[in-house]
Design a protein around this motif. Structure first.
Motif, PDB file in Angstrom:
ATOM      1  N   PHE A  17       0.825  -1.213   0.000  1.00  0.00           N
ATOM      2  CA  PHE A  17       0.000   0.000   0.000  1.00  0.00           C
ATOM      3  C   PHE A  17       0.858   1.261   0.000  1.00  0.00           C
ATOM      4  CE2 PHE A  17      -3.486  -2.788   1.509  1.00  0.00           C
ATOM      5  CZ  PHE A  17      -4.387  -2.457   0.517  1.00  0.00           C
ATOM      6  N   VAL A  19       3.838   1.645  -1.345  1.00  0.00           N
ATOM      7  CA  VAL A  19       4.374   1.872  -2.689  1.00  0.00           C
ATOM      8  C   VAL A  19       3.276   2.401  -3.614  1.00  0.00           C
ATOM      9  CG1 VAL A  19       5.423   0.804  -4.708  1.00  0.00           C
ATOM     10  CG2 VAL A  19       6.179   0.150  -2.433  1.00  0.00           C
ATOM     11  N   LEU A  20       2.092   1.818  -3.512  1.00  0.00           N
ATOM     12  CA  LEU A  20       1.002   2.284  -4.361  1.00  0.00           C
ATOM     13  C   LEU A  20       0.677   3.745  -4.043  1.00  0.00           C
ATOM     14  CD1 LEU A  20      -1.434  -0.764  -4.447  1.00  0.00           C
ATOM     15  CD2 LEU A  20       0.039   0.060  -6.274  1.00  0.00           C
ATOM     16  N   TYR A  21       0.751   4.083  -2.750  1.00  0.00           N
ATOM     17  CA  TYR A  21       0.486   5.460  -2.361  1.00  0.00           C
ATOM     18  C   TYR A  21       1.520   6.389  -2.989  1.00  0.00           C
ATOM     19  CZ  TYR A  21       0.423   9.668   0.432  1.00  0.00           C
ATOM     20  OH  TYR A  21       0.387  10.978   0.805  1.00  0.00           O
ATOM     21  N   LEU A  22       2.800   6.001  -2.912  1.00  0.00           N
ATOM     22  CA  LEU A  22       3.849   6.827  -3.515  1.00  0.00           C
ATOM     23  C   LEU A  22       3.638   6.974  -5.014  1.00  0.00           C
ATOM     24  CD1 LEU A  22       7.127   5.607  -1.796  1.00  0.00           C
ATOM     25  CD2 LEU A  22       5.859   7.701  -1.369  1.00  0.00           C
ATOM     26  N   SER A  23       3.204   5.885  -5.652  1.00  0.00           N
ATOM     27  CA  SER A  23       3.053   5.921  -7.114  1.00  0.00           C
ATOM     28  C   SER A  23       1.968   6.898  -7.543  1.00  0.00           C
ATOM     29  CB  SER A  23       2.752   4.526  -7.641  1.00  0.00           C
ATOM     30  OG  SER A  23       1.421   4.184  -7.341  1.00  0.00           O
ATOM     31  N   LEU A  24       1.021   7.161  -6.648  1.00  0.00           N
ATOM     32  CA  LEU A  24      -0.049   8.100  -7.006  1.00  0.00           C
ATOM     33  C   LEU A  24       0.499   9.492  -7.294  1.00  0.00           C
ATOM     34  CD1 LEU A  24      -2.983   7.410  -4.539  1.00  0.00           C
ATOM     35  CD2 LEU A  24      -3.017   7.223  -7.009  1.00  0.00           C
ATOM     36  N   LYS A  26       3.356  10.268  -8.492  1.00  0.00           N
ATOM     37  CA  LYS A  26       4.379  10.333  -9.536  1.00  0.00           C
ATOM     38  C   LYS A  26       3.872  10.924 -10.836  1.00  0.00           C
ATOM     39  CE  LYS A  26       8.468   8.156  -8.960  1.00  0.00           C
ATOM     40  NZ  LYS A  26       9.570   7.768  -9.823  1.00  0.00           N
ATOM     41  N   ASN A  27       4.779  11.587 -11.520  1.00  0.00           N
ATOM     42  CA  ASN A  27       4.425  12.115 -12.829  1.00  0.00           C
ATOM     43  C   ASN A  27       4.443  10.976 -13.851  1.00  0.00           C
ATOM     44  OD1 ASN A  27       3.980  13.631 -15.056  1.00  0.00           O
ATOM     45  ND2 ASN A  27       6.008  14.550 -15.117  1.00  0.00           N
ATOM     46  N   LYS A  28       3.339  10.795 -14.567  1.00  0.00           N
ATOM     47  CA  LYS A  28       3.232   9.632 -15.452  1.00  0.00           C
ATOM     48  C   LYS A  28       3.729   9.899 -16.872  1.00  0.00           C
ATOM     49  CE  LYS A  28       1.533   7.625 -12.025  1.00  0.00           C
ATOM     50  NZ  LYS A  28       1.047   8.778 -11.322  1.00  0.00           N
TER      51      LYS A  28
ATOM     52  N   PHE B 291      -8.887   0.343  -8.695  1.00  0.00           N
ATOM     53  CA  PHE B 291      -7.870   1.321  -8.319  1.00  0.00           C
ATOM     54  C   PHE B 291      -6.892   1.543  -9.479  1.00  0.00           C
ATOM     55  CE2 PHE B 291      -3.476   1.846  -6.828  1.00  0.00           C
ATOM     56  CZ  PHE B 291      -3.572   3.108  -6.292  1.00  0.00           C
ATOM     57  N   ILE B 297      -2.402   5.335 -12.417  1.00  0.00           N
ATOM     58  CA  ILE B 297      -0.996   5.010 -12.225  1.00  0.00           C
ATOM     59  C   ILE B 297      -0.475   4.123 -13.348  1.00  0.00           C
ATOM     60  CG2 ILE B 297      -1.086   5.235  -9.708  1.00  0.00           C
ATOM     61  CD1 ILE B 297      -0.900   2.190  -9.555  1.00  0.00           C
ATOM     62  N   PRO B 308      -5.833  12.144  -9.176  1.00  0.00           N
ATOM     63  CA  PRO B 308      -5.170  11.454  -8.066  1.00  0.00           C
ATOM     64  C   PRO B 308      -6.032  11.341  -6.800  1.00  0.00           C
ATOM     65  CG  PRO B 308      -3.831  13.273  -8.890  1.00  0.00           C
ATOM     66  CD  PRO B 308      -5.096  13.303  -9.649  1.00  0.00           C
ATOM     67  N   LEU B 312      -6.532   8.097  -4.342  1.00  0.00           N
ATOM     68  CA  LEU B 312      -6.276   8.115  -2.909  1.00  0.00           C
ATOM     69  C   LEU B 312      -7.462   7.562  -2.148  1.00  0.00           C
ATOM     70  CD1 LEU B 312      -4.069   8.920  -0.996  1.00  0.00           C
ATOM     71  CD2 LEU B 312      -5.209  11.115  -0.675  1.00  0.00           C
ATOM     72  N   LEU B 315      -7.664   3.816  -2.721  1.00  0.00           N
ATOM     73  CA  LEU B 315      -6.563   3.150  -2.040  1.00  0.00           C
ATOM     74  C   LEU B 315      -6.810   3.077  -0.532  1.00  0.00           C
ATOM     75  CD1 LEU B 315      -3.806   1.893  -2.783  1.00  0.00           C
ATOM     76  CD2 LEU B 315      -2.764   4.017  -2.075  1.00  0.00           C
ATOM     77  N   VAL B 371       5.113  -0.525 -12.170  1.00  0.00           N
ATOM     78  CA  VAL B 371       4.734   0.560 -11.263  1.00  0.00           C
ATOM     79  C   VAL B 371       5.661   0.578 -10.052  1.00  0.00           C
ATOM     80  CG1 VAL B 371       2.906   1.444  -9.778  1.00  0.00           C
ATOM     81  CG2 VAL B 371       2.318   0.395 -11.958  1.00  0.00           C
ATOM     82  N   PHE B 372       5.908  -0.609  -9.489  1.00  0.00           N
ATOM     83  CA  PHE B 372       6.769  -0.691  -8.317  1.00  0.00           C
ATOM     84  C   PHE B 372       8.200  -0.268  -8.653  1.00  0.00           C
ATOM     85  CE2 PHE B 372       4.814  -2.967  -4.606  1.00  0.00           C
ATOM     86  CZ  PHE B 372       3.517  -2.779  -5.027  1.00  0.00           C
ATOM     87  N   THR B 375       8.374   3.468  -9.101  1.00  0.00           N
ATOM     88  CA  THR B 375       8.216   4.202  -7.848  1.00  0.00           C
ATOM     89  C   THR B 375       9.457   4.066  -6.958  1.00  0.00           C
ATOM     90  OG1 THR B 375       5.897   3.620  -7.992  1.00  0.00           O
ATOM     91  CG2 THR B 375       6.632   4.592  -5.947  1.00  0.00           C
ATOM     92  N   LEU B 376      10.014   2.858  -6.917  1.00  0.00           N
ATOM     93  CA  LEU B 376      11.117   2.633  -5.984  1.00  0.00           C
ATOM     94  C   LEU B 376      12.476   3.041  -6.545  1.00  0.00           C
ATOM     95  CD1 LEU B 376       9.989  -0.803  -4.513  1.00  0.00           C
ATOM     96  CD2 LEU B 376       9.839   1.424  -3.425  1.00  0.00           C
ATOM     97  N   LYS B 380      12.057   3.011 -15.768  1.00  0.00           N
ATOM     98  CA  LYS B 380      10.798   2.701 -16.449  1.00  0.00           C
ATOM     99  C   LYS B 380      10.991   1.541 -17.408  1.00  0.00           C
ATOM    100  CE  LYS B 380       8.755   7.293 -16.265  1.00  0.00           C
ATOM    101  NZ  LYS B 380       7.435   7.167 -15.704  1.00  0.00           N
TER     102      LYS B 380
END
Lengths: 172, 625, 121
Positions: A17, A19-24, A26-28, B291, B297, B308, B312, B315, B371-372, B375-376, B380
Motif C-alpha cells: 500500500f 508503494v502504491l500510495y507513492l506511485s499516485l 508520480k508524474n506519469k 484502483f 498510475i 489522483p 487516494l 486506495l 509501477v513498483f 516508484t522505488l 521505467k
C-alpha cells in the motif's frame, strides 16, 4: 503460529500500500531523460538550403550547442521560438536547428516571421534521422557540451525557466 | 433541477444504508429467529432510492441536461438515443453510480432470497455489504458526484469519444460490473460466516449461486470487451495484455478457483478457510483492478480521465478493507481438519486452484512490477504480451491435461484411471492430421494443439458416456469443452494469421502470397457528426479465385474532434479478412494493413460456451435448493 | 544449369524476403508507441509509429539482427519502448518470481494432500 503469519501478511500489505500510495504522486508522462549524460549520436544531417551535410561530430568545435527540433506546422514551436531567439544572443551557445518533417516554403515563412535563431540549420524531412537522438515528438531541445555529452533534454516547448537554467549552465 | 433531485436521492440512499447498518447491529442482539421486518422495509426503500438516482442520471443524459457537468462532458445532443443512455456509465462518475446500484441490488437479493438462513449470518452479511455500500456512496457524494452542477449552463455538450459509441461497449460495463461488483456479496458472506461460525455446507450452498452468476457475467463481460477491441480499435487483435484488461482477468481467475473449490466444500467439508480466503481475495482484486484503472498510475489503452484524489480514496478504502478482513480472518478462522485421499477429485480441484492462483500471480506481477520499479527506483520498463505469452503458455499444457483427467475421478477416492484410452488415440490421430497441414510452428504450439484436442475429444466422450447413464453434468462438460476449443482456436489463429502492411495510392495493386489487393477508389463524404474518407478495395484470393470488397474508413469526428480508423472486416465461417488504412501526412499515399484472421468466430463462440456452462451450473444449483 | 541456379536463387531470395517481413512484424509488435496509450508501434497509426516502422524496416533490410535493433531503440528511447522486457538486473524479480511461486504452490499442495492422505490411513 497464527500471530507470526498475521505479522508477515500485515507487513507485506503495508509495504504494497505504501508503494502504491507513492506511485499516485508520480508524474506519469514519459520522457527520454535517460539520455542525459550519454554522448550524442554521430549523424549526418543535410543542410536546410545548401548542399552538403552537417556531421554532429562538429558540435565539439563549439563550447555549448543547443540542438532544437522544430517544424512550422507545430504550434508549441511557435511558443518557444522567442526563447530560442533570446538564447541565440549568447556567444557561448550555438543553436543548431533541425527542421523536422516540414516543407521548405513553410519553414522559410516561419523563420521570416519569427526570426532566425539558428547558426546552423539542417533538415530531416522524413524524421528518420531524429530517431538517433531519441526524438518522439516536437519540439524537443538538447543541450550538448564540447565533449558531445548531453547535458539537458527538454521535451516540449522550452519556457523562461528553462532559458534561465540553460544560461546558468553555459555562463559558468 | 435533476441535479438537486439526484443528490437528494443519493443522500437518502446513504441515510437508509446507515439505518440498515444500525438496525442490523441492534437486531443481532434481539432474541427472535428471523431478521426484523423493519430491515426488509428499509432494504426495499434503499434499492428504490438507489435505482431512482441512477434513473435520474439516465434521464439527464436522455434530455441532454447540460446543467450537469457529467452530462456536459460526456454527451451531445446529436448523439443517438442508445448512446446517450449508454454514455451514462461510460465515464468514471456514472459508472460509480452503476457500481453502487449493483452493490445494493445484490444486498437486496441476498436478503430476500435467503429467508431460511441463520439470522446472525444474514445480519452480518448485510452489515458488511452495507459498509461497502456506504463507503462507495460517500465516495460518490464527496469526490465523484455525477450530479454536480455547471454554471452557466452550456448549450451543447462535449460529446462521447466515438470509439466508445459501439453496442458491445455499451453493454460491456454492466456485464463486467455484475461480475466483479457482484463478488462483493460473497466477500460479505465469507466474513459473516467466519464471525457467526456457519458450517461448511451452508456456507457452500449460500455462496454457490452468487459465484456462478458473477463468474458467468465476468466471462461475458470479458468476451464483449474483446469483441469491442477487435471490431472497434482496428488493430486486428482481441487481447493485448493491457493493464485494464488484466484488471478484469484477475478477479476471473479467482472466481474460477472459487467455482471449483466450492464444489468440494459442499460435498466434503474440506477447504473451509480456503474458500473464505478466495472469496475475500476476489472482491479485493476487483477493487485493486478498479484502483489501477481509475487512479491513472498505469499507462493503458483504455483509460478513464484521471484524478489522483480518486486514487487516494480507493486506495484508502482498499487498505481499510484488506486490513480489517485479514484481522477478522485471523481472529475467527477455524482449523480445517478433514480427510482426503490422494487421487481423489479434491486433489484435482486443488490443482485447478494452484494454476488459477499462479495465473493470477503472473498477471498481477506483470501489471504491478513496472509501477513498483518506477516508484522505488525511477527506472521505467514495459511489460507486454511477450512476457505473458512466454510465462503462461507452457503452463497451459499441464492445465489442459488436468482438465481432461480431473473430472473423470470420483469424489472420495479412486485409483489412477487409465490415461491411454480411445479419446487419446483419436486426438493423436486428429493432431497428426493438423500437424501435417501446418507448415512451421514451435513445438510448444504443437503440444498445446495436441493437448487441447485431447481435452475436446475426451469431453465429447464424457458427454456421450454420461448421456447413456442419464447422469449429465452438462455445465462442466460445456465449459471445459469451450475452454479446449478456445485454446485450440487461439493457437490456430496465431499460426495461420497473415499480416501485411504496405503503402499504396489509388489504382495500385499489391500481390503477395496468394492474395492480390486492388486499391480501386477513394471517396470522401460527410455525415452529421463526422467526415469520412472511404477506400474501396478488392481482395482476390488467387487460390480459389474468390474476391471480396472491403471499405475501410478514416473518420474525423467533430464532437469531440477525434480521428478514428474504421476497420473493414469481412467475416466468413473460418476466417475474417481485416483491412485498415491510414493516411501518410503530406502525401496522397495511404498505409494499408491487410490481415487474415482465422477462427475468430470460433474464439467468440468458445468463450460463449464457457459462460453457458456457468449459467447451467447456476440452474443446477437452483434445482437442488 | 542456368535455369536451375536461377530457380535456386529465386527460391532462397523469396524465402529470405518472407523471413525478413516476419522479422519486421515481430519487432514492431514488441515496441511501445511512446506517444500513444499502451499501444504497440505495429498497431498505431501515429506519426511517431510510422517513422519507427520505416526505421525498423530499413534496419532489417540493412541486415541488422533483431537484438541489434532492440538495442538501438532502447538506447535512444529507454527500455520503456520494449514490450518484451529484457532480462536485466532490474527485471530478475519479474521473470523469476512466477516460477518460484509455482513451485512453492506445488510444494504446498503436495504437503496438504500428503498430510491428509496419511490421516486416513
Amino acid at each position: 503460529m497464527r500471530k507470526k503469519y498475521l505479522v508477515i501478511i500485515y507487513s507485506i500489505s503495508i509495504f504494497v500500500f505504501f508503494v502504491l500510495y507513492l506511485s499516485l504522486g508520480k508524474n506519469k508522462v514519459y520522457t527520454t531523460q535517460d539520455n542525459i549524460g550519454k554522448k550524442i549520436a554521430e549523424v549526418q544531417l543535410n543542410y536546410f538550403d545548401i548542399d552538403g551535410e552537417f556531421n554532429t561530430k562538429e558540435i565539439s568545435n563549439f563550447k555549448f550547442t543547443l540542438l532544437n527540433f522544430w517544424a512550422s506546422w507545430c504550434g508549441p514551436c511557435r511558443k518557444e521560438h522567442k526563447y530560442l531567439v533570446e538564447l541565440s544572443k549568447n556567444s557561448n551557445l550555438k543553436i543548431v536547428g533541425v527542421n523536422f518533417k516540414d516543407e521548405k516554403k513553410n519553414a522559410l515563412k516561419f523563420l521570416n516571421e519569427m526570426g532566425n535563431p539558428f547558426s546552423i540549420l539542417t533538415k530531416d524531412p522524413e524524421g528518420k534521422k531524429s530517431v538517433n537522438f531519441g526524438i518522439y515528438g516536437i519540439p524537443e531541445t538538447i543541450l550538448i557540451n564540447n565533449e558531445l555529452k548531453i547535458l539537458k533534454k527538454y521535451v516540449g516547448p522550452i519556457n523562461s525557466k528553462d532559458v534561465k537554467e540553460i544560461e546558468k549552465i553555459i555562463n559558468k | 433541477m435533476l441535479s438537486n433531485f439526484g443528490i437528494t436521492v443519493s443522500i437518502i440512499s446513504l441515510l437508509l444504508t446507515t439505518s440498515i447498518l444500525y438496525l442490523s447491529y441492534y437486531d443481532l442482539k434481539s432474541s427472535g429467529n428471523n431478521v426484523s421486518k423493519k430491515i426488509y422495509k428499509f432494504a426495499f426503500f434503499q434499492i428504490v432510492f438507489t435505482f431512482l438516482g441512477f434513473i435520474t442520471l439516465i434521464v439527464a443524459y436522455v434530455i441532454s441536461d447540460f446543467s450537469l457537468i457529467n452530462v456536459y462532458e460526456n454527451s451531445h445532443t446529436t448523439k443517438p438515443l442508445f448512446y446517450k443512455i449508454s454514455g451514462t456509465w461510460g465515464n468514471h462518475e456514472g459508472s460509480l453510480l452503476l457500481w453502487i446500484n449493483i452493490l445494493v441490488l445484490f444486498s437486496f437479493l441476498f436478503l430476500i432470497l435467503n429467508k431460511n438462513k441463520n439470522k446472525n449470518f444474514k445480519l452480518y452479511t448485510l452489515i458488511f455489504q452495507n459498509l461497502l455500500i456506504s463507503a462507495f456512496l460517500i465516495f460518490l457524494l464527496t469526490n465523484s458526484n455525477p450530479f454536480s452542477l455547471l454554471y452557466p449552463i452550456p448549450t451543447e455538450g462535449m460529446g462521447l469519444n466515438p470509439i466508445l459509441q459501439d453496442p458491445a461497449l455499451a453493454i460491456h460495463p454492466p456485464l463486467l460490473y455484475i461480475g466483479f461488483v457482484g463478488s462483493s456479496i460473497y466477500f460479505s458472506i465469507a466474513l459473516a460466516a467466519l464471525i457467526s461460525k456457519v458450517d461448511s455446507k451452508s456456507l457452500a450452498l449460500t455462496i454457490k449461486p452468487w459465484v456462478s452468476v458473477s463468474w458467468t457475467f465476468q466471462t461475458l463481460g470479458i468476451l464483449v470487451g474483446s469483441i469491442w477491441a477487435y471490431y472497434e480499435l482496428g488493430w486486428g487483435g482481441f487481447w493485448f495484455w493491457d493493464p485494464v484488461e488484466n484488471s478484469s482477468l484477475m478477479p476471473w481467475f479467482l472466481m474460477t478457483a472459487l467455482l471449483h473449490s466450492v464444489l468440494v466444500l459442499e460435498r466434503r467439508i474440506g477447504l473451509y478457510s480456503w474458500v473464505i480466503i478466495l472469496s475475500i481475495l476476489t472482491f479485493t482484486m476487483s477493487v485493486v483492478g478498479t484502483f489501477l484503472v481509475r487512479s491513472g498510475i498505469l499507462n493503458s489503452v483504455h483509460t478513464f480521465a484521471n484524478d489522483p484524489s480518486r486514487g487516494l480514496f480507493i486506495l484508502s478504502f482498499l487498505a481499510l478493507m484488506v486490513f480489517s478482513s485479514i484481522f477478522i480472518f485471523f481472529k475467527y478462522a477455524p482449523d480445517d481438519n478433514k480427510n482426503y485421499k490422494i487421487f481423489s477429485k479434491e486433489s484435482f480441484i486443488l490443482a485447478n486452484n494452484w494454476f488459477m492462483i499462479f495465473f493470477l500471480a503472473v498477471v498481477l506481477i506483470g501489471t504491478l512490477y513496472p509501477v513498483f520499479l518506477d516508484t522505488l527506483t525511477g527506472q521505467k520498463i514495459s511489460v507486454g504480451p511477450p512476457y505473458y505469452n512466454f510465462i503462461l503458455a507452457p503452463f497451459l499444457l499441464p492445465l489442459l491435461f488436468l482438465m481432461t483427467l480431473g473430472p473423470k475421478h470420483k469424489w472420495i477416492s479412486s485409483d489412477m484411471i487409465g490415461i491411454f484410452n480411445i479419446a487419446l488415440f483419436i486426438s493423436v490421430i486428429l493432431f497428426i492430421i493438423i500437424f501435417l497441414s501446418i507448415k512451421d510452428s514451435s513445438i510448444l504450439m504443437l503440444l498445446i494443439l495436441l493437448f487441447s484436442t485431447y481435452l475436446i475429444t475426451q469431453t465429447i466422450f464424457d458427454f456421450y458416456e454420461k448421456f447413456k447413464n442419464k447422469n449429465i453434468n452438462l455445465s462442466r462438460i460445456i465449459s471445459h469443452f469451450g475452454f479446449g476449443m478456445l485454446i485450440f482456436s487461439i493457437s490456430l489463429n496465431q499460426i495461420y494469421s497473415v499480416e501485411k502492411s504496405f503503402n499504396a495510392r489509388i489504382g495500385d495493386e499489391k500481390n503477395f502470397q496468394n492474395y492480390t489487393i486492388k486499391f480501386n477508389n477513394l471517396e470522401t463524404f460527410s455525415k452529421n457528426n463526422f467526415k469520412s474518407v472511404k477506400g474501396y478495395f478488392e481482395i482476390i484470393d488467387n487460390k480459389n479465385t474468390t474476391s471480396q470488397n472491403l471499405t475501410p474508413e478514416i473518420r474525423v469526428y467533430n464532437q469531440p474532434e477525434i480521428i478514428t480508423y474504421e476497420a473493414s472486416i469481412n467475416t466468413r465461417f473460418f476466417s475474417d479478412t481485416y483491412l485498415t488504412m491510414s493516411n501518410i501526412s503530406n502525401s496522397d499515399i495511404f498505409n494499408i494493413k491487410f490481415q487474415k484472421k482465422p477462427f475468430m468466430n470460433f474464439i467468440w463462440f468458445s468463450v460463449l460456451l464457457i459462460s453457458i456452462g456457468g449459467i447451467l451450473q447456476f440452474l443446477r444449483f437452483e434445482k437442488k435448493i | 544449369m542456368k535455369i536451375l541456379s536461377l530457380t535456386i536463387v529465386l527460391f532462397f531470395s523469396s524465402v529470405i524476403s518472407y523471413c525478413d517481413e516476419n522479422k519486421t512484424y515481430e519487432i514492431l509488435k514488441n515496441l511501445r508507441c511512446l506517444v500513444c496509450q499502451g499501444q504497440t508501434i505495429s498497431d498505431s497509426n501515429s506519426d511517431f509509429a510510422l517513422t519507427i516502422k520505416e526505421v525498423v524496416n530499413e534496419k532489417v533490410e540493412e541486415g541488422f539482427s533483431k537484438k541489434e535493433i532492440y538495442h538501438f531503440l532502447s538506447d535512444k528511447y529507454g527500455d520503456w519502448i520494449l514490450f518484451n522486457t529484457p532480462l536485466k538486473k532490474n527485471s530478475y524479480i519479474l521473470w523469476f518470481v512466477p516460477y518460484v511461486l509455482f513451485i512453492l504452490g506445488g510444494a504446498l499442495l503436495y504437503l496438504v494432500i500428503r498430510k491428509r492422505t496419511e490421516k486416513t490411513k
